[in-house]
Design an enzyme around this catalytic site. Structure first.
Site, PDB file in Angstrom:
ATOM      1  NE  ARG A  11     -33.862 -26.698  26.449  1.00  0.00           N
ATOM      2  CZ  ARG A  11     -33.035 -27.618  25.945  1.00  0.00           C
ATOM      3  NH1 ARG A  11     -32.518 -27.438  24.742  1.00  0.00           N
ATOM      4  NH2 ARG A  11     -32.726 -28.695  26.636  1.00  0.00           N
ATOM      5  CG  HIS A  65     -32.241 -30.726  19.894  1.00  0.00           C
ATOM      6  ND1 HIS A  65     -32.083 -29.346  19.818  1.00  0.00           N
ATOM      7  CD2 HIS A  65     -31.543 -31.119  21.001  1.00  0.00           C
ATOM      8  CE1 HIS A  65     -31.330 -28.937  20.831  1.00  0.00           C
ATOM      9  NE2 HIS A  65     -30.987 -29.992  21.555  1.00  0.00           N
ATOM     10  CD  GLN A  86     -26.648 -31.306  19.992  1.00  0.00           C
ATOM     11  OE1 GLN A  86     -26.758 -30.656  21.029  1.00  0.00           O
ATOM     12  NE2 GLN A  86     -25.462 -31.658  19.501  1.00  0.00           N
ATOM     13  CG  ASP A 119     -30.705 -37.943  23.679  1.00  0.00           C
ATOM     14  OD1 ASP A 119     -30.075 -37.537  24.686  1.00  0.00           O
ATOM     15  OD2 ASP A 119     -31.682 -37.353  23.210  1.00  0.00           O
ATOM     16  CB  CYS A 134     -27.225 -34.133  22.020  1.00  0.00           C
ATOM     17  SG  CYS A 134     -28.478 -35.067  22.930  1.00  0.00           S
ATOM     18  NE  ARG A 173     -26.711 -26.929  19.973  1.00  0.00           N
ATOM     19  CZ  ARG A 173     -27.597 -27.034  20.962  1.00  0.00           C
ATOM     20  NH1 ARG A 173     -27.410 -27.905  21.955  1.00  0.00           N
ATOM     21  NH2 ARG A 173     -28.697 -26.300  20.976  1.00  0.00           N
TER      22      ARG A 173
END
Length: 300
Positions: free
Chosen positions: A100, A127, A130, A218, A258, A286
């Site tokens: 990450r 991402h 996700q 988001d 998310c 997830r």
């Protein structure tokens, strides 16, 4: 050659759909395996996380492995050791790397110089874990992707890029509503379109949400963009997902995010906590999708 998961386009269409089905089965059976028994997976986190860290740690343990968290404060990552050196050293200690970080080029370098699988747990560009888990969440609600309209409202960011990539493999219409100056990367967009994705870009959130089956958003200022918060609030005025926007969607439409969410900013409290919100199903998924991704990369 190790198998990596750096973006959704590392999968072909058959593999993408198979991962969704496998993750669904893993969730249904509360799956545990010994695939990673006796193996340690390095989790290189240059950005803080709740859902990503916990779901990967738990997922690795569910597959019989041991997660090893590495942050810049606790390793040479914060002292500018060349990534090619880090990649080669960790490959001798660990079975894989979950990363990450900031630039996608860091993942490219780790995968080039390392000799173990590398999984993208988030970069500034993508991402993918996700959004693949979002495909699982959509599959649970509408198993047939054909004929669906998915709206993205907000920044043309890493989440938007991964939804663009997902539209290559999953036959939904993707409508992105983004303010001027916040468009997704044109190369990512054009590549997806050239591969058959049905994608439109508009400045009007109402147009994107009209008739949509899923509405996504988001935060307006992601991690590392805090200094831009006030300017982004001004630019994104009118892009809040609220009851008025949801009323334009299909009557059975679902709201997705998310997380973490800024309540009252990119989404109203009434939508986030309302009956159409499936944000915590997304969060749970997830774990199951990441187990399926780990199984895919380590089963090569």
């Amino acid at each position: 050659m190790s198998r990596h998961f750096l973006s959704i386009l590392d999968l072909d269409r058959e593999q993408a759909h198979a991962l969704v089905r496998r993750a669904h089965e893993m969730k249904r059976t509360d799956c545990r395996t010994t695939l990673l028994s006796g193996k340690t997976v390095a989790m290189i986190f240059e950005k803080a996380s709740t859902r990503t860290r916990v779901s990967f740690e738990v997922g690795i343990r569910h597959l019989g492995g041991s997660p090893l968290l590495m942050t810049p404060a606790e390793s040479q990552l914060g002292r500018n050791e060349p990534l090619r050196d880090t990649a080669r050293v960790l490959s001798r200690f660990c079975a894989g790397m979950v990363v990450r970080t900031l630039g996608q080029e860091k993942l490219d370098e780790l995968s080039e110089w390392g000799s173990v699988p590398v999984v993208n747990a988030l970069t500034d560009s993508y991402h993918p874990c996700q959004v693949m888990s979002d495909m699982l969440t959509m599959y649970e609600n509408t198993p047939e992707f054909e004929g669906l309209k998915v709206a993205w409202v907000g920044d043309g960011n890493n989440m938007a890029h991964s939804f663009i990539n997902a539209a290559v493999h999953f036959p939904f219409e993707l409508a992105l509503a983004v303010p001027e100056g916040f468009d997704p990367d044109p190369e990512i967009l054009e590549k997806a379109r050239s591969l058959g994705a049905n994608i439109t870009v508009t400045r009007d959130p109402r147009e994107a949400c009209r008739g949509a089956h899923y509405i996504n958003t988001d935060v307006w200022a992601s991690m590392g963009q805090e200094e831009e918060q006030k300017a982004r609030e001004k630019a994104f005025a009118g892009f809040q997902v609220n009851d008025d926007l949801m009323a334009l969607a299909d009557p059975q439409a679902k709201f997705m995010h998310c997380l973490p969410a800024h309540r009252g900013e990119e989404v109203s409290e009434s939508v986030l906590e309302g009956p159409q919100s499936i944000i915590f199903d997304q969060a749970e998924n997830r774990l199951h999708m990441q187990k399926a991704i780990l199984e895919w990369v380590f089963s090569e």
